[in-house]
Motif scaffolding. Sequence first.
Motif, PDB file in Angstrom:
ATOM      1  N   LEU A 159       0.905  -1.357  -0.146  1.00 32.70           N
ATOM      2  CA  LEU A 159       0.189  -0.153  -0.053  1.00 32.70           C
ATOM      3  C   LEU A 159       0.881   1.220  -0.038  1.00 32.70           C
ATOM      4  O   LEU A 159       0.529   2.026  -0.652  1.00 32.70           O
ATOM      5  N   VAL A 160       1.786   1.226   0.785  1.00 33.00           N
ATOM      6  CA  VAL A 160       2.866   2.345   0.724  1.00 33.00           C
ATOM      7  C   VAL A 160       3.457   2.594  -0.388  1.00 33.00           C
ATOM      8  O   VAL A 160       3.737   3.777  -0.710  1.00 33.00           O
ATOM      9  N   SER A 161       3.942   1.419  -1.224  1.00 28.81           N
ATOM     10  CA  SER A 161       4.700   1.658  -2.425  1.00 28.81           C
ATOM     11  C   SER A 161       3.808   2.103  -3.569  1.00 28.81           C
ATOM     12  O   SER A 161       4.293   2.787  -4.346  1.00 28.81           O
ATOM     13  N   GLU A 207       3.063   3.426 -11.375  1.00 30.40           N
ATOM     14  CA  GLU A 207       3.474   2.309 -12.375  1.00 30.40           C
ATOM     15  C   GLU A 207       3.293   1.008 -11.560  1.00 30.40           C
ATOM     16  O   GLU A 207       2.814  -0.007 -11.986  1.00 30.40           O
ATOM     17  N   GLN A 208       3.951   0.853 -10.071  1.00 35.82           N
ATOM     18  CA  GLN A 208       3.964  -0.017  -9.416  1.00 35.82           C
ATOM     19  C   GLN A 208       2.550  -0.682  -9.108  1.00 35.82           C
ATOM     20  O   GLN A 208       2.177  -1.804  -8.880  1.00 35.82           O
ATOM     21  N   MET A 209       1.660   0.350  -8.662  1.00 40.21           N
ATOM     22  CA  MET A 209       0.226   0.085  -8.423  1.00 40.21           C
ATOM     23  C   MET A 209      -0.477  -0.480  -9.576  1.00 40.21           C
ATOM     24  O   MET A 209      -1.296  -1.424  -9.351  1.00 40.21           O
ATOM     25  N   MET A 210      -0.069  -0.176 -10.863  1.00 44.64           N
ATOM     26  CA  MET A 210      -0.976  -0.557 -11.928  1.00 44.64           C
ATOM     27  C   MET A 210      -0.386  -2.016 -12.395  1.00 44.64           C
ATOM     28  O   MET A 210      -0.842  -2.917 -13.019  1.00 44.64           O
ATOM     29  N   ARG A 211       0.993  -2.401 -11.879  1.00 44.33           N
ATOM     30  CA  ARG A 211       1.431  -3.775 -12.140  1.00 44.33           C
ATOM     31  C   ARG A 211       0.920  -4.802 -11.083  1.00 44.33           C
ATOM     32  O   ARG A 211       1.007  -5.913 -11.310  1.00 44.33           O
ATOM     33  N   LEU A 250      -5.454   2.012   4.172  1.00 45.11           N
ATOM     34  CA  LEU A 250      -4.167   2.126   4.701  1.00 45.11           C
ATOM     35  C   LEU A 250      -3.988   2.306   6.097  1.00 45.11           C
ATOM     36  O   LEU A 250      -3.579   1.611   6.788  1.00 45.11           O
ATOM     37  N   ASP A 251      -5.209   3.044   6.765  1.00 40.39           N
ATOM     38  CA  ASP A 251      -5.140   2.986   8.237  1.00 40.39           C
ATOM     39  C   ASP A 251      -5.379   1.628   8.614  1.00 40.39           C
ATOM     40  O   ASP A 251      -5.125   1.431   9.807  1.00 40.39           O
TER      41      ASP A 251
END
Length: 208
Positions: free
Chosen positions: A76-78, A84-88, A198-199
């Motif tokens: 989640l933090v990344s 791009e990382q989220m879309m992967r 996230l929380d």
Amino acid sequence: MPQSVSGSEMRKRQQPHIEGPPQAAGPPRPNTCCLCWCGCCKCLWNEDRVERPERPPCRMDSIEAPEEQHPTLDELVSWARSFEQMMRSVEGRNIFREFLRSEYSEENLLFWMACEELKRESNPTTIEEKARIIYEDYVSILSPKEVSLDSRVREGINQSLAEPHRLMYEDAQLQIYTLMHRDSFPRFLNSSVYRDLLDSKRRSCLDT
């Protein structure tokens, strides 16, 4: 009495006009194209559509339908650092899709995912069919899920209709990817969809 005969004859003379045979139907209207984004009726796929059997009701937007998500806190933090990382990430895309649905722009991600699937295809028949579905669902001006593409990109897609290929939507995909990155992603990071998840994950880590 003569007046009565005259009236009867007049009615007989009028009767053929009332009971005459119906007029022959005119020639059928030509097919108008429901695919071509420019609204013309000379789309290269128009006649082919009439001859083909109706395809199954399954649509491209069924790809990777959102399910209950369990990303780690690190993941989640990344995502906040890299679109791009989220879309992967499958989880990232599905959570982002949930947010886009709340903004009535889910079709942008669905289009991007459909293009990714098309690029992985190698069978020419499958490529043509999936290219057709993408056009109908996301490019045609008649679709309720039409994505926002500029005229240059649309023209390029229109020229590829004669010989569909797996990369024919690459420019359009990049344009929608950029739109999501610059416009939707910052709002996603500040949304309750992302912040609450996230929380919750942070509290869960503290409790363990």
